[in-house]
Design an enzyme around this catalytic site. Structure first.
Site, mmCIF file in Angstrom:
data_model
loop_
_atom_site.group_PDB
_atom_site.id
_atom_site.type_symbol
_atom_site.label_atom_id
_atom_site.label_comp_id
_atom_site.label_asym_id
_atom_site.label_seq_id
_atom_site.Cartn_x
_atom_site.Cartn_y
_atom_site.Cartn_z
ATOM 1 C CB CYS A 119 -2.659 3.902 -5.878
ATOM 2 S SG CYS A 119 -4.013 3.199 -4.906
ATOM 3 C CB CYS A 175 -0.860 -0.032 1.267
ATOM 4 S SG CYS A 175 -1.906 1.417 1.465
HETATM 5 N N1 DGL Z 1 -3.915 0.745 -2.250
HETATM 6 C C1 DGL Z 1 -3.412 1.775 -1.451
HETATM 7 C C2 DGL Z 1 -2.253 2.512 -2.047
HETATM 8 O O1 DGL Z 1 -1.452 1.896 -2.720
HETATM 9 C C3 DGL Z 1 -4.355 2.640 -0.672
HETATM 10 C C4 DGL Z 1 -5.590 3.069 -1.258
HETATM 11 C C5 DGL Z 1 -6.510 3.712 -0.248
HETATM 12 O O2 DGL Z 1 -6.893 3.036 0.690
HETATM 13 O O3 DGL Z 1 -6.830 4.890 -0.436
HETATM 14 O O4 DGL Z 1 -2.081 3.692 -1.830
#
Ligand code: DGL
Length: 278
Positions: free
Chosen positions: A196, A77
């Site tokens: 993301c 993440c």
């Molecule tokens: N998938 C996550 C990232 O890479 C977070 C997305 C979220 O929860 O806003 O930032």
């Protein structure tokens, strides 16, 4: 703190489903290990939350993975890597257990970023939290100070994925809007980083609105190869990772919702358990 000492699974954490795009690549490169994936789906998205909240939620998640026996946890993440990784490494790990390891995904993503661009103009798409943190600019600046980075926050993209709308026609509007906005700010961009882990789910639409000469950089393979290299360089951690080829999923939301999304990635039956993070 009294954490299990026997070898355990490799932990993978994301706010929701996005980390599955990373986990899929890790598992296909390193199928021999046992994995425990945790998605905090009930509290996703993290991208719009403040530093303190992302730190606290990520801290709870990482500690729960260590309590389940993981010795190595990957923050799949970007938002958590940008806002919580350093604090957990510096403040919490020394109190929990100095021998546990927590890895983020920003550094592995940017290590080869210069190889994707001729113009030296790189675009970055991420959550509000990742973009505002400036973490990518800081890390890229250390390795490749000649690259010009332009970032665009896409606050609606994660909700489109978490709500299973990522392949529906309504998603096109939001995808096109942010790609056009980014390219209008720097028309010389020839490499686009999906910073993301949710965004690869939108890839067919991202490709549709991105001119062909622009390379799209996904994180999954980069993170998987970086993990393989890490395990080779750190045999003391590698030997604490069990090798049974299994996958176990924890979610803070309903199991059946998680199963629906996870079935995009793996057909095989999955063991999914609902947990609460506190
Ligand atoms: N998938 C996550 C990232 O890479 C977070 C997305 C979220 O929860 O806003 O930032």
């Amino acid at each position: 703190m009294d954490l299990p000492q026997l070898p355990g699974k490799i932990g993978i954490f994301d706010s929701g489903y996005g980390g599955l795009t990373i986990f899929r690549k890790i598992r296909s490169l390193l199928p021999q290990y046992d994995y425990l994936y945790l998605g905090d789906n009930a509290r996703a998205p993290y991208g719009v939350r403040s530093f303190d909240v992302v730190y606290e939620f990520t801290r709870q998640a990482v500690l729960s993975l260590f309590r389940e026996g993981c010795h190595l946890v990957i923050l799949a993440c970007n938002t958590a890597s940008a806002k919580a990784l350093r604090s957990i490494q510096q403040i919490d790990l020394p109190q929990w257990d100095v021998n546990r390891r927590l890895l983020g995904i920003i550094r592995p993503t940017i290590e080869t970023i210069d190889s994707y661009t001729d113009s030296k103009h790189v675009g970055l798409l991420g959550t509000v939290g990742t973009v505002r943190s400036g973490s990518y600019e800081i890390e890229i600046g250390k390795l490749f100070p000649d690259l010009k980075i332009t970032s665009e926050a896409c606050p609606m993209w994660v909700p489109l994925v978490e709500n299973n709308e990522f392949d529906k026609p309504g998603a096109d509007y939001f995808v096109e809007k942010h790609i056009h906005a980014l390219l209008a700010r720097d028309p010389e961009i020839d490499a686009l980083v999906l910073a993301c882990t949710h965004y690869p789910m939108l890839l067919p639409k991202i490709r549709r609105y991105t001119p062909d000469h622009i390379s799209i950089v996904e994180q999954g393979d980069l993170v998987a190869y970086s993990l393989k290299d890490y395990l080779l360089r750190h045999p003391e951690i590698e030997k604490k990772c069990t090798k049974g080829g299994s996958m176990l999923f924890y979610t803070t939301e309903a199991e059946d919702k998680f199963e629906e999304m996870a079935s995009f990635f793996w057909d095989e039956p999955k063991e999914i358990r609902r947990i609460q993070l506190t």
